[in-house]
Design a protein around this motif. Structure first.
Motif, PDB file in Angstrom:
ATOM      1  N   ILE A 147       0.822  -1.209   0.000  1.00 21.38           N
ATOM      2  CA  ILE A 147       0.000   0.000   0.000  1.00 21.38           C
ATOM      3  C   ILE A 147       0.860   1.265   0.000  1.00 21.38           C
ATOM      4  O   ILE A 147       1.792   1.411   0.793  1.00 21.38           O
ATOM      5  CB  ILE A 147      -0.931   0.007   1.226  1.00 21.38           C
ATOM      6  CG1 ILE A 147      -1.848  -1.222   1.191  1.00 21.38           C
ATOM      7  CG2 ILE A 147      -1.763   1.284   1.270  1.00 21.38           C
ATOM      8  CD1 ILE A 147      -2.666  -1.413   2.454  1.00 21.38           C
ATOM      9  N   VAL A 148       0.494   2.185  -0.893  1.00 18.10           N
ATOM     10  CA  VAL A 148       1.031   3.538  -0.907  1.00 18.10           C
ATOM     11  C   VAL A 148      -0.122   4.480  -0.589  1.00 18.10           C
ATOM     12  O   VAL A 148      -1.138   4.486  -1.289  1.00 18.10           O
ATOM     13  CB  VAL A 148       1.656   3.891  -2.265  1.00 18.10           C
ATOM     14  CG1 VAL A 148       2.067   5.360  -2.299  1.00 18.10           C
ATOM     15  CG2 VAL A 148       2.856   2.998  -2.557  1.00 18.10           C
ATOM     16  N   GLN A 149       0.017   5.260   0.474  1.00 19.50           N
ATOM     17  CA  GLN A 149      -1.010   6.216   0.874  1.00 19.50           C
ATOM     18  C   GLN A 149      -0.528   7.634   0.604  1.00 19.50           C
ATOM     19  O   GLN A 149       0.634   7.970   0.873  1.00 19.50           O
ATOM     20  CB  GLN A 149      -1.339   6.055   2.362  1.00 19.50           C
ATOM     21  CG  GLN A 149      -1.905   4.692   2.714  1.00 19.50           C
ATOM     22  CD  GLN A 149      -2.226   4.584   4.198  1.00 19.50           C
ATOM     23  OE1 GLN A 149      -1.428   4.949   5.052  1.00 19.50           O
ATOM     24  NE2 GLN A 149      -3.415   4.077   4.500  1.00 19.50           N
ATOM     25  N   VAL A 150      -1.435   8.469   0.081  1.00 20.86           N
ATOM     26  CA  VAL A 150      -1.112   9.850  -0.260  1.00 20.86           C
ATOM     27  C   VAL A 150      -2.157  10.761   0.372  1.00 20.86           C
ATOM     28  O   VAL A 150      -3.358  10.461   0.351  1.00 20.86           O
ATOM     29  CB  VAL A 150      -1.083  10.069  -1.782  1.00 20.86           C
ATOM     30  CG1 VAL A 150      -0.687  11.506  -2.114  1.00 20.86           C
ATOM     31  CG2 VAL A 150      -0.117   9.089  -2.444  1.00 20.86           C
ATOM     32  N   SER A 151      -1.704  11.882   0.947  1.00 16.82           N
ATOM     33  CA  SER A 151      -2.610  12.825   1.588  1.00 16.82           C
ATOM     34  C   SER A 151      -2.105  14.247   1.391  1.00 16.82           C
ATOM     35  O   SER A 151      -0.891  14.486   1.329  1.00 16.82           O
ATOM     36  CB  SER A 151      -2.716  12.527   3.092  1.00 16.82           C
ATOM     37  OG  SER A 151      -3.490  13.507   3.757  1.00 16.82           O
ATOM     38  N   SER A 152      -3.016  15.181   1.306  1.00 19.77           N
ATOM     39  CA  SER A 152      -2.645  16.597   1.240  1.00 19.77           C
ATOM     40  C   SER A 152      -2.668  17.241   2.613  1.00 19.77           C
ATOM     41  O   SER A 152      -2.213  18.376   2.778  1.00 19.77           O
ATOM     42  CB  SER A 152      -3.593  17.353   0.300  1.00 19.77           C
ATOM     43  OG  SER A 152      -4.929  17.277   0.775  1.00 19.77           O
ATOM     44  N   ASP A 153      -3.204  16.524   3.649  1.00 20.25           N
ATOM     45  CA  ASP A 153      -3.334  17.125   4.979  1.00 20.25           C
ATOM     46  C   ASP A 153      -2.889  16.196   6.109  1.00 20.25           C
ATOM     47  O   ASP A 153      -3.037  16.544   7.282  1.00 20.25           O
ATOM     48  CB  ASP A 153      -4.773  17.570   5.218  1.00 20.25           C
ATOM     49  CG  ASP A 153      -5.788  16.427   5.090  1.00 20.25           C
ATOM     50  OD1 ASP A 153      -5.357  15.254   5.022  1.00 20.25           O
ATOM     51  OD2 ASP A 153      -6.999  16.714   5.049  1.00 20.25           O
ATOM     52  N   SER A 154      -2.395  15.017   5.803  1.00 20.16           N
ATOM     53  CA  SER A 154      -1.952  13.987   6.756  1.00 20.16           C
ATOM     54  C   SER A 154      -3.089  13.435   7.600  1.00 20.16           C
ATOM     55  O   SER A 154      -2.853  12.751   8.599  1.00 20.16           O
ATOM     56  CB  SER A 154      -0.837  14.508   7.681  1.00 20.16           C
ATOM     57  OG  SER A 154      -1.353  15.394   8.669  1.00 20.16           O
ATOM     58  N   THR A 155      -4.331  13.695   7.190  1.00 19.04           N
ATOM     59  CA  THR A 155      -5.501  13.174   7.895  1.00 19.04           C
ATOM     60  C   THR A 155      -6.351  12.292   6.990  1.00 19.04           C
ATOM     61  O   THR A 155      -6.757  11.189   7.373  1.00 19.04           O
ATOM     62  CB  THR A 155      -6.364  14.322   8.447  1.00 19.04           C
ATOM     63  OG1 THR A 155      -5.595  15.099   9.364  1.00 19.04           O
ATOM     64  CG2 THR A 155      -7.608  13.782   9.152  1.00 19.04           C
ATOM     65  N   ASN A 156      -6.618  12.768   5.801  1.00 19.88           N
ATOM     66  CA  ASN A 156      -7.424  12.040   4.817  1.00 19.88           C
ATOM     67  C   ASN A 156      -6.491  11.428   3.778  1.00 19.88           C
ATOM     68  O   ASN A 156      -5.758  12.155   3.097  1.00 19.88           O
ATOM     69  CB  ASN A 156      -8.426  12.983   4.145  1.00 19.88           C
ATOM     70  CG  ASN A 156      -9.360  13.635   5.146  1.00 19.88           C
ATOM     71  OD1 ASN A 156     -10.189  12.957   5.744  1.00 19.88           O
ATOM     72  ND2 ASN A 156      -9.204  14.953   5.336  1.00 19.88           N
ATOM     73  N   TRP A 157      -6.539  10.091   3.659  1.00 12.05           N
ATOM     74  CA  TRP A 157      -5.567   9.371   2.839  1.00 12.05           C
ATOM     75  C   TRP A 157      -6.247   8.674   1.670  1.00 12.05           C
ATOM     76  O   TRP A 157      -7.361   8.163   1.800  1.00 12.05           O
ATOM     77  CB  TRP A 157      -4.825   8.330   3.676  1.00 12.05           C
ATOM     78  CG  TRP A 157      -4.018   8.931   4.793  1.00 12.05           C
ATOM     79  CD1 TRP A 157      -4.443   9.206   6.059  1.00 12.05           C
ATOM     80  CD2 TRP A 157      -2.648   9.340   4.729  1.00 12.05           C
ATOM     81  NE1 TRP A 157      -3.423   9.753   6.793  1.00 12.05           N
ATOM     82  CE2 TRP A 157      -2.309   9.854   6.010  1.00 12.05           C
ATOM     83  CE3 TRP A 157      -1.679   9.322   3.733  1.00 12.05           C
ATOM     84  CZ2 TRP A 157      -1.028  10.341   6.308  1.00 12.05           C
ATOM     85  CZ3 TRP A 157      -0.412   9.810   4.021  1.00 12.05           C
ATOM     86  CH2 TRP A 157      -0.106  10.305   5.290  1.00 12.05           C
ATOM     87  N   THR A 158      -5.543   8.638   0.542  1.00 10.89           N
ATOM     88  CA  THR A 158      -5.955   7.849  -0.619  1.00 10.89           C
ATOM     89  C   THR A 158      -4.972   6.694  -0.774  1.00 10.89           C
ATOM     90  O   THR A 158      -3.760   6.907  -0.774  1.00 10.89           O
ATOM     91  CB  THR A 158      -5.962   8.700  -1.908  1.00 10.89           C
ATOM     92  OG1 THR A 158      -6.898   9.773  -1.756  1.00 10.89           O
ATOM     93  CG2 THR A 158      -6.360   7.852  -3.114  1.00 10.89           C
ATOM     94  N   ASP A 159      -5.491   5.460  -0.886  1.00 12.73           N
ATOM     95  CA  ASP A 159      -4.656   4.269  -0.958  1.00 12.73           C
ATOM     96  C   ASP A 159      -4.467   3.818  -2.404  1.00 12.73           C
ATOM     97  O   ASP A 159      -5.413   3.811  -3.200  1.00 12.73           O
ATOM     98  CB  ASP A 159      -5.291   3.116  -0.179  1.00 12.73           C
ATOM     99  CG  ASP A 159      -5.238   3.331   1.321  1.00 12.73           C
ATOM    100  OD1 ASP A 159      -5.713   2.460   2.050  1.00 12.73           O
ATOM    101  OD2 ASP A 159      -4.707   4.377   1.770  1.00 12.73           O
TER     102      ASP A 159
END
Length: 472
Positions: free
Chosen positions: A198-210
């Motif tokens: 899994i690679v997770q990406v977020s613009s706010d470190s709270t809501n993540w896209t996997d």
């Protein structure tokens, strides 16, 4: 009384094929009341294989598949200038966090490969490192095989634990917002148990896209070395100028190495083909070899993904079917998705009306385009292959293994469990079934198998049942 099988062809008295048939290859890997009329063999699990979730790959195009278009692709290293990069030349980056729930399996900086029981030396030494661009100055590795081996020992089937382990970056400042962003890195891994990487990406470190990056690598197999990965993260980042990354998995065995990470600006217009089928896998089946007497209309499935930063209006697929000597059918059809948004996908099915009439090798080539001018033409085309034969009917797409059957030492003993594998074949014209051909992988430790043939409407009464010994 079983029969000796030292070739892959099992000849039988001809059976009249009037309807759809199910052909079953039933591997005898232990005792079971399901086959009480037969004398089963107790066959030990091979000492060098995983005792839990042993697998066999069945190249059946209709079986369980996961081929939806994905923003994760392999690529040749290149593209635009790096907006951010990390080659781990300075060790584990300052401020990054290793999130190791077990306390025994952290992501760490290294110049060595796996040290686990299932490496080339059975844990006596380190395996080779990743063959990445800058492997010489180090990389990140997670090695659950080593962690489990040196903490819990063998046998892995009863001792190894699933170990959650991730690493997280500090805030990455790109300095501006971009209409299209790609995260790229080089990796090398070996996995089992159908785990997600899994690679997770977020613009706010709270809501993540996997995103998952294991691709189609089969259980117990290793990836390319290096495996070059590109993920379109535009949807996860949006208009933000900053982002956060978190990468990891929950695994009980083998390893994952990562190096040479970077973020680059993606293209504005970039439609990419992700898959092509020559048979309707939704409502029927896709075969790789088809007897001429069972010839059916070619149904094309085409899948594409918008890797660019802008929507692609009026996407159209162009196809060509060739038989080796030249084109035998061609045409175009519109994508079902009229406007494919950035990081959006389309899968469209099209009935060509073409029915192959001659024996030979066929290639279905499909390309995709839209009203916009594509900026990268090397990924706009994909192919699918099949063969028209005199008498062979086969699900044997070796390049796309889409069914994995699990058996194994689930009760902690040295005797594994029986399981079955089944394949359907459509019969559109009367014919006789005269033989069944079965292939077994090189790591097969089973010494016997059962072949059964059923009419699809009656799976309780086999038309034929035979037991065969598998010889080296």
């Amino acid at each position: 009384m079983s029969k000796k099988l030292n070739s892959s062809v099992i000849s039988k008295t001809p059976i009249n094929m009037k309807n759809l048939y199910l052909v079953l290859a039933c591997l005898l890997i232990g005792t079971s009341s399901a086959f009480s009329q037969l004398k089963p063999n107790n066959i030990p699990v091979h000492a060098q294989q995983q005792a839990v979730n042993q697998y066999n790959d069945i190249p059946d195009a209709q079986a369980v598949r996961s081929n939806d278009a994905s923003p994760v692709t392999t690529l040749s290293r290149g593209g635009s200038a790096n907006l951010w990069e990390e080659d781990f030349g300075g060790g584990f980056p300052n401020g990054w966090v290793s999130d190791d729930a077990s306390g025994i399996n952290p992501w760490k900086w290294s110049t060595n490969g796996s040290h686990g029981n299932f490496n080339d030396s059975q844990g006596a030494d380190y395996d080779d490192p990743i063959s990445s661009t800058t492997a010489g100055n180090g990389f990140l590795i997670n090695d659950p095989d080593s962690a489990n081996q040196f903490t819990y020992g063998q046998p892995s089937g009863t001792t190894y634990q699933y170990l959650d382990s991730y690493f997280a970056t500090t805030e990455i400042d790109l300095g501006a917002s971009y209409p299209s962003l790609l995260l790229e890195f080089e990796q090398s891994f070996r996995l089992n148990n159908s785990v997600d990487m899994i690679v997770q990406v977020s613009s706010d470190s709270t809501n993540w896209t996997d995103y998952t990056v294991q691709g189609n690598v089969a259980n117990n197999a290793g990836s390319d070395d290096p495996d070059l990965v590109s993920i379109n993260i535009t949807g996860a980042v949006g208009t933000s100028e900053t982002l956060f990354l978190r990468i990891g998995w929950s695994a009980r065995v083998y390893f994952w190495m990562i190096d040479d990470m970077r973020i680059i600006e993606g293209l504005g217009n970039d439609l990419a083909m992700t898959d092509v089928w020559h048979g309707d896998i939704n409502n029927a089946f896709e075969y790789q070899q088809i007897p001429l007497a069972q010839s059916q209309e070619v149904i094309i499935g085409a899948a594409c993904f918008n890797q660019g930063g802008t929507a692609q209006p009026n996407a159209v697929y162009t196809y060509d079917i060739s038989d080796g000597s030249g084109s035998v059918d061609s045409g175009t059809f519109p994508a079902d998705n009229n406007s494919i948004v950035s990081t959006g996908a389309d899968t469209t099915w099209y009935a060509t009306g073409f029915v192959p009439a001659t024996v030979g090798d066929y290639t279905v080539t499909v390309s995709v385009a839209s009203d916009s001018t594509d900026e990268l033409l090397t990924n706009n085309e994909a192919e699918s292959f099949f063969k028209m034969t005199d008498n062979i009917y086969a699900h044997d797409d070796e390049d796309n293994i889409e069914l994995i059957v699990y058996g194994g030492d689930v009760d902690g003993t040295t005797t594994a469990n029986e399981f079955k594998m089944g394949l359907y074949y459509e019969v559109t014209a009367a014919a006789n079934l005269t033989a069944v051909q079965v292939a077994f992988g090189r790591l097969t430790t089973t010494t016997a198998c059962i072949i059964e043939v059923f009419e699809a409407g009656d799976l309780d009464n086999a038309l034929v049942t035979e037991v065969y010994d598998i010889l080296p």
